[in-house]
Design a protein around this motif. Sequence first.
Motif, PDB file in Angstrom:
ATOM      1  N   ARG A  10     -29.085   3.578 -18.330  1.00  0.00           N
ATOM      2  CA  ARG A  10     -28.342   4.900 -18.548  1.00  0.00           C
ATOM      3  C   ARG A  10     -28.965   6.128 -18.022  1.00  0.00           C
ATOM      4  NH1 ARG A  10     -26.660   2.731 -24.527  1.00  0.00           N
ATOM      5  NH2 ARG A  10     -24.690   1.703 -24.076  1.00  0.00           N
ATOM      6  N   GLU A  11     -30.297   6.229 -18.288  1.00  0.00           N
ATOM      7  CA  GLU A  11     -31.096   7.161 -17.934  1.00  0.00           C
ATOM      8  C   GLU A  11     -30.994   7.718 -16.437  1.00  0.00           C
ATOM      9  OE1 GLU A  11     -35.674   8.682 -17.760  1.00  0.00           O
ATOM     10  OE2 GLU A  11     -35.171   7.158 -18.914  1.00  0.00           O
ATOM     11  N   THR A  13     -28.758   6.216 -14.228  1.00  0.00           N
ATOM     12  CA  THR A  13     -27.605   6.409 -13.615  1.00  0.00           C
ATOM     13  C   THR A  13     -27.181   7.916 -13.974  1.00  0.00           C
ATOM     14  OG1 THR A  13     -27.055   4.096 -14.219  1.00  0.00           O
ATOM     15  CG2 THR A  13     -25.289   5.513 -13.981  1.00  0.00           C
ATOM     16  N   GLU A  14     -27.448   8.471 -15.151  1.00  0.00           N
ATOM     17  CA  GLU A  14     -27.188   9.946 -15.336  1.00  0.00           C
ATOM     18  C   GLU A  14     -27.953  10.679 -14.465  1.00  0.00           C
ATOM     19  OE1 GLU A  14     -28.043  10.176 -19.551  1.00  0.00           O
ATOM     20  OE2 GLU A  14     -26.136   8.987 -20.123  1.00  0.00           O
ATOM     21  N   ALA A  17     -26.478  10.816 -10.948  1.00  0.00           N
ATOM     22  CA  ALA A  17     -25.200  11.414 -10.858  1.00  0.00           C
ATOM     23  C   ALA A  17     -25.442  12.968 -10.818  1.00  0.00           C
ATOM     24  CB  ALA A  17     -24.326  10.969 -12.159  1.00  0.00           C
ATOM     25  N   ARG A  18     -26.327  13.476 -11.817  1.00  0.00           N
ATOM     26  CA  ARG A  18     -26.601  14.864 -11.661  1.00  0.00           C
ATOM     27  C   ARG A  18     -27.198  15.139 -10.196  1.00  0.00           C
ATOM     28  NH1 ARG A  18     -28.762  13.618 -16.730  1.00  0.00           N
ATOM     29  NH2 ARG A  18     -31.125  13.578 -15.814  1.00  0.00           N
ATOM     30  N   GLU A  21     -24.500  15.670  -7.819  1.00  0.00           N
ATOM     31  CA  GLU A  21     -23.404  16.621  -7.984  1.00  0.00           C
ATOM     32  C   GLU A  21     -23.660  17.674  -7.118  1.00  0.00           C
ATOM     33  OE1 GLU A  21     -22.197  19.277 -12.092  1.00  0.00           O
ATOM     34  OE2 GLU A  21     -24.234  17.917 -12.114  1.00  0.00           O
ATOM     35  N   ALA A  78     -19.647  11.300 -11.658  1.00  0.00           N
ATOM     36  CA  ALA A  78     -20.622  10.938 -12.875  1.00  0.00           C
ATOM     37  C   ALA A  78     -19.668  10.211 -13.706  1.00  0.00           C
ATOM     38  CB  ALA A  78     -20.840  12.325 -13.530  1.00  0.00           C
ATOM     39  N   SER A  82     -21.191   6.136 -14.820  1.00  0.00           N
ATOM     40  CA  SER A  82     -21.384   5.696 -16.096  1.00  0.00           C
ATOM     41  C   SER A  82     -20.441   4.718 -16.525  1.00  0.00           C
ATOM     42  CB  SER A  82     -21.122   7.080 -16.907  1.00  0.00           C
ATOM     43  OG  SER A  82     -21.374   6.811 -18.289  1.00  0.00           O
ATOM     44  N   HIS A 125     -31.890   6.705  -7.117  1.00  0.00           N
ATOM     45  CA  HIS A 125     -32.149   7.914  -8.030  1.00  0.00           C
ATOM     46  C   HIS A 125     -32.822   9.082  -7.212  1.00  0.00           C
ATOM     47  CE1 HIS A 125     -33.467  10.349 -12.052  1.00  0.00           C
ATOM     48  NE2 HIS A 125     -32.719  11.108 -11.076  1.00  0.00           N
TER      49      HIS A 125
END
Length: 244
Positions: A10-11, A13-14, A17-18, A21, A78, A82, A125
């Motif tokens: 989760r960390e 992937t988020e 996404a950031r 962006e 995003a 998720s 990432h």
Amino acid sequence: MTARLVEGLREHTEGFARAVEGAGQDVQVVTCPEWGVRDLVGHIGQAHRWAAKLVREGEPLEVPDPRQEDPGRPEEWAGWLSAGAEELIAAVGEADPDKEVWSSVGPRPPAFWLRRMLNDTAVHHYDAAVTTGAAFAIADDLAADVITEGMELLSAPGVEAFKPELAELRGRGETLGLRPSSMTGWLVTRTPDGVRWERGRADADVVVSGTVAELMLVFSRRVPPGDVTGDRALLDHWLARTAF
């Protein structure tokens, strides 16, 4: 262990996404120049969903082409990313932990794919962050596991059938050391039967030192090695043949 993998997926992937962006869809990814940012987004979301389906069905699936994936408009990325991560988390959580599923290195527990996707996502990432100028950070335990899992894959029985060039890593006892500043490192030995490794700190023919995050990025061929002592040609030979 599974809870930490879920947290890490989760960390990162988020974080991924950031990092993408506001990026142009066709901006070339610095560390994966054959891909644009949209391709990289498609790969992450597609890979999570592919792994979830694999866990549910337990059988090998054709590896999809990320360029054929439609992640939607950039403002939707995003949420789409998720949702893919959560699909994989749910699939692993619902699976029988004692029932093995297919992997390229033989049958493995369902959590294998949670770990594999976390580590792939963490490295990508970084790819996204270095491309867009976003910040990147990774916890020491997660960075270390990228290296450890990589060692496990490179030394798995039968892996040369999946990646024949790994046969070139056979040797006559040559050793490579990864020596992080904050924990026990890794010692690799090239034997006539293939790669062998262990956690430990010992003299080696070539040693790479740094933070564990730096070593993760060297090991995954994202940054050039900085602090190297010993046989640099041995290290270069290793790095040239361990790309997945």
